[in-house]
Design a protein around this motif. Structure first.
Motif, PDB file in Angstrom:
ATOM      1  N   LYS A 121      82.772  78.973 -32.192  1.00  0.00           N
ATOM      2  CA  LYS A 121      83.692  79.474 -31.183  1.00  0.00           C
ATOM      3  C   LYS A 121      83.789  78.492 -30.020  1.00  0.00           C
ATOM      4  CE  LYS A 121      84.555  83.484 -28.197  1.00  0.00           C
ATOM      5  NZ  LYS A 121      85.967  83.608 -28.600  1.00  0.00           N
ATOM      6  N   GLY A 122      85.011  78.198 -29.613  1.00  0.00           N
ATOM      7  CA  GLY A 122      85.230  77.320 -28.482  1.00  0.00           C
ATOM      8  C   GLY A 122      85.033  75.849 -28.787  1.00  0.00           C
ATOM      9  N   GLU A 123      84.963  75.485 -30.059  1.00  0.00           N
ATOM     10  CA  GLU A 123      84.731  74.099 -30.447  1.00  0.00           C
ATOM     11  C   GLU A 123      85.991  73.465 -31.030  1.00  0.00           C
ATOM     12  OE1 GLU A 123      81.524  73.967 -33.226  1.00  0.00           O
ATOM     13  OE2 GLU A 123      80.118  75.022 -31.889  1.00  0.00           O
ATOM     14  N   ALA A 124      86.150  72.169 -30.773  1.00  0.00           N
ATOM     15  CA  ALA A 124      87.186  71.409 -31.467  1.00  0.00           C
ATOM     16  C   ALA A 124      86.886  71.417 -32.964  1.00  0.00           C
ATOM     17  CB  ALA A 124      87.229  69.978 -30.941  1.00  0.00           C
ATOM     18  N   ARG A 125      87.924  71.378 -33.754  1.00  0.00           N
ATOM     19  CA  ARG A 125      87.758  71.287 -35.200  1.00  0.00           C
ATOM     20  C   ARG A 125      87.253  69.884 -35.564  1.00  0.00           C
ATOM     21  NH1 ARG A 125      86.734  74.278 -39.311  1.00  0.00           N
ATOM     22  NH2 ARG A 125      88.381  75.773 -38.720  1.00  0.00           N
ATOM     23  N   VAL A 126      86.099  69.805 -36.218  1.00  0.00           N
ATOM     24  CA  VAL A 126      85.576  68.522 -36.694  1.00  0.00           C
ATOM     25  C   VAL A 126      86.204  68.259 -38.060  1.00  0.00           C
ATOM     26  CG1 VAL A 126      83.533  67.188 -37.315  1.00  0.00           C
ATOM     27  CG2 VAL A 126      83.441  68.794 -35.388  1.00  0.00           C
ATOM     28  N   SER A 182      90.960  68.716 -32.217  1.00  0.00           N
ATOM     29  CA  SER A 182      90.312  68.243 -33.437  1.00  0.00           C
ATOM     30  C   SER A 182      89.812  66.826 -33.211  1.00  0.00           C
ATOM     31  CB  SER A 182      91.232  68.324 -34.654  1.00  0.00           C
ATOM     32  OG  SER A 182      92.466  67.695 -34.427  1.00  0.00           O
ATOM     33  N   MET A 183      88.793  66.424 -33.997  1.00  0.00           N
ATOM     34  CA  MET A 183      88.106  65.160 -33.706  1.00  0.00           C
ATOM     35  C   MET A 183      87.376  64.662 -34.946  1.00  0.00           C
ATOM     36  SD  MET A 183      84.794  66.576 -31.569  1.00  0.00           S
ATOM     37  CE  MET A 183      83.531  65.558 -32.354  1.00  0.00           C
ATOM     38  N   LEU A 184      87.004  63.388 -34.906  1.00  0.00           N
ATOM     39  CA  LEU A 184      86.090  62.802 -35.874  1.00  0.00           C
ATOM     40  C   LEU A 184      84.773  62.505 -35.166  1.00  0.00           C
ATOM     41  CD1 LEU A 184      88.281  60.250 -37.893  1.00  0.00           C
ATOM     42  CD2 LEU A 184      87.788  62.659 -38.401  1.00  0.00           C
ATOM     43  N   ALA A 185      83.689  63.050 -35.667  1.00  0.00           N
ATOM     44  CA  ALA A 185      82.366  62.728 -35.153  1.00  0.00           C
ATOM     45  C   ALA A 185      82.012  61.322 -35.644  1.00  0.00           C
ATOM     46  CB  ALA A 185      81.344  63.745 -35.632  1.00  0.00           C
ATOM     47  N   THR A 186      81.572  60.471 -34.734  1.00  0.00           N
ATOM     48  CA  THR A 186      81.454  59.038 -35.027  1.00  0.00           C
ATOM     49  C   THR A 186      80.006  58.582 -34.971  1.00  0.00           C
ATOM     50  OG1 THR A 186      83.660  58.715 -34.113  1.00  0.00           O
ATOM     51  CG2 THR A 186      82.302  56.757 -34.357  1.00  0.00           C
ATOM     52  N   THR A 187      79.585  57.871 -36.014  1.00  0.00           N
ATOM     53  CA  THR A 187      78.211  57.400 -36.109  1.00  0.00           C
ATOM     54  C   THR A 187      78.045  56.036 -35.443  1.00  0.00           C
ATOM     55  OG1 THR A 187      78.587  56.300 -38.227  1.00  0.00           O
ATOM     56  CG2 THR A 187      77.910  58.616 -38.297  1.00  0.00           C
ATOM     57  N   MET A 188      76.806  55.663 -35.247  1.00  0.00           N
ATOM     58  CA  MET A 188      76.443  54.333 -34.768  1.00  0.00           C
ATOM     59  C   MET A 188      75.858  53.519 -35.913  1.00  0.00           C
ATOM     60  SD  MET A 188      76.987  53.971 -31.453  1.00  0.00           S
ATOM     61  CE  MET A 188      75.808  52.750 -30.854  1.00  0.00           C
ATOM     62  N   THR A 189      75.848  52.200 -35.777  1.00  0.00           N
ATOM     63  CA  THR A 189      75.105  51.355 -36.698  1.00  0.00           C
ATOM     64  C   THR A 189      73.625  51.704 -36.551  1.00  0.00           C
ATOM     65  OG1 THR A 189      76.752  49.626 -36.557  1.00  0.00           O
ATOM     66  CG2 THR A 189      74.561  48.966 -37.267  1.00  0.00           C
ATOM     67  N   ALA A 190      72.970  51.963 -37.685  1.00  0.00           N
ATOM     68  CA  ALA A 190      71.608  52.498 -37.641  1.00  0.00           C
ATOM     69  C   ALA A 190      70.954  52.316 -39.006  1.00  0.00           C
ATOM     70  CB  ALA A 190      71.651  53.988 -37.276  1.00  0.00           C
ATOM     71  N   PRO A 191      69.638  52.526 -39.094  1.00  0.00           N
ATOM     72  CA  PRO A 191      68.979  52.528 -40.403  1.00  0.00           C
ATOM     73  C   PRO A 191      69.564  53.619 -41.300  1.00  0.00           C
ATOM     74  CG  PRO A 191      67.359  52.422 -38.638  1.00  0.00           C
ATOM     75  CD  PRO A 191      68.685  52.722 -37.995  1.00  0.00           C
ATOM     76  N   PRO A 192      69.485  53.459 -42.619  1.00  0.00           N
ATOM     77  CA  PRO A 192      70.104  54.427 -43.534  1.00  0.00           C
ATOM     78  C   PRO A 192      69.666  55.863 -43.298  1.00  0.00           C
ATOM     79  CG  PRO A 192      69.430  52.465 -44.733  1.00  0.00           C
ATOM     80  CD  PRO A 192      68.900  52.309 -43.339  1.00  0.00           C
TER      81      PRO A 192
END
Length: 370
Positions: free
Chosen positions: A111-116, A82-92
């Motif tokens: 299938k075959g993916e970590a749980r987000v 399991s994981m947290l998808a992480t953003t970058m500093t960026a325009p809105p």
């Protein structure tokens, strides 16, 4: 279909040599207490949990679309369940695109993916004087904007620079709503770090990196973490932080946990990749901007575990720092531990700590491309 596997099982109460049975969740853990050094059986550990993932397999979270699914798949093949998808500093508008895609991935695991589990918003609420590898779109936060973003994807962690005007009030508001607020990309002082913790901040983003350092008369944000933090994340790729500093943090912060801060270059050959709006270069295992600034990593959590053991941690302690402590940080009692009723997120490793199998919510992943 239910499965049962045998080996040295790391449970919350210690090592058992026996059998773990599971479907989507763990149904039973049976065996006798045993030192794994007394046999040659495989290790069965809680699946890894990564709370700071920007990319992998040539894809970047900021692309939106299906990129998050490709990223979740490459990390699953390295034991991240399991994981947290992480953003970058960026325009809105860029952040909106990324969060909309993260929200969809949270609702539907492929299938075959970590749980987000949700999003880690790493900026734009950071100090423009401590960007690290973040593009220069830093700005002050408003509570109204954060609440709008929360409608696009579950906001599990937000990184802020607490010294920015209005941010202490934001920290208090988010803490009341159950969001973990981390201090990072900051020029703040020790005192400002302590004030943020008093207002409800709970952690530090990639400890040591992109924050004011420790001096014996000006302890800085690093000093605030070492003196007061219960939790903090750290990148143990042995490039971002010197092994001596890692050992110091391990002694000071009870539930220090590891993240990859991985980029699109993870699992890919040397070359150019995107990190948000930045072009980054992978070479000799590192990822850097053209000026040489470290720009995330190519680390995976199976390698993080091996690095920790190589630094002298015993396997049980190292396992907690790539799994259990991160689950506890998010308040998840059904992940990060091998116990009856928890999700069947687990990894099987041989005696050299090489992955042999990964199960995510009971589903066995294909490791052929790892």
């Amino acid at each position: 279909m239910n499965e049962a596997i045998k080996g040295n099982i790391l449970t919350p109460s210690g090592w058992l040599n026996g059998t773990i049975s599971f479907g989507e969740r763990i149904e039973d853990v049976a065996g006798s207490s045993s030192d794994p050094m007394l046999n040659s059986d495989d290790y069965i550990l809680p699946g890894f949990i990564d709370l700071h993932v920007h990319g992998g397999a040539g894809k970047d979270v900021m692309e939106g679309g299906d990129a998050v699914h490709a990223i979740a798949a490459i990390h699953a093949r390295h034991g991240t369940t399991s994981m947290l998808a992480t953003t970058m500093t960026a325009p809105p508008e860029d952040i909106d695109v990324a969060l909309a895609a993260i929200g969809k991935a949270v609702r539907q695991r492929g299938k075959g993916e970590a749980r987000v589990l949700g999003a880690h918003l790493e900026g734009p609420y950071i100090n423009s004087g401590k960007l690290g590898a973040q593009p220069n779109f830093a700005r002050a936060a408003t509570i109204e904007e954060v609440h709008r973003l929360e409608k696009l994807a579950p906001m599990r962690v937000i990184t802020v620079a607490p010294e920015i005007s209005g941010h202490l009030e934001l920290v208090s508001d988010l803490a009341k709503h159950g969001v973990r607020v981390q201090i990072g990309h900051t020029l703040g002082s020790y005192e400002e770090g302590v004030a943020a913790l008093d207002h409800g901040a709970t952690g530090f983003t990639h400890l040591f990196n992109a924050m004011s350092g420790l001096h014996h008369r000006e302890p800085g944000m690093v000093g605030a973490a070492l003196a007061h933090a219960e939790f903090a994340e750290l990148i143990p790729d042995l490039l971002h932080v010197h092994p001596g500093a890692i050992k110091g943090a391990l002694r000071a912060i009870p539930r220090l946990y590891c993240v990859t801060d991985s980029t699109a270059a993870t699992g890919m050959p040397d070359g150019e990749y995107m990190l948000g709006r930045h072009v980054v270069h992978k070479c000799m295992g590192g990822v850097r901007l053209p000026d040489g600034t470290l720009a995330g990593s190519t680390l995976t959590l199976d390698q993080a575990l091996r690095n920790l053991v190589g630094l002298g941690l015993d396997l049980a302690d190292a396992s907690k720092r790539v799994s259990t402590h991160a689950a506890d940080y998010l308040g998840l009692q059904d992940r990060g531990r091998l116990a009856r009723g928890a999700y069947a997120d687990l990894v099987v490793m041989d005696r050299d700590l090489k992955l042999k199998a990964v199960y995510i919510e009971g589903e066995r992943c294909d490791l052929n491309d790892a």
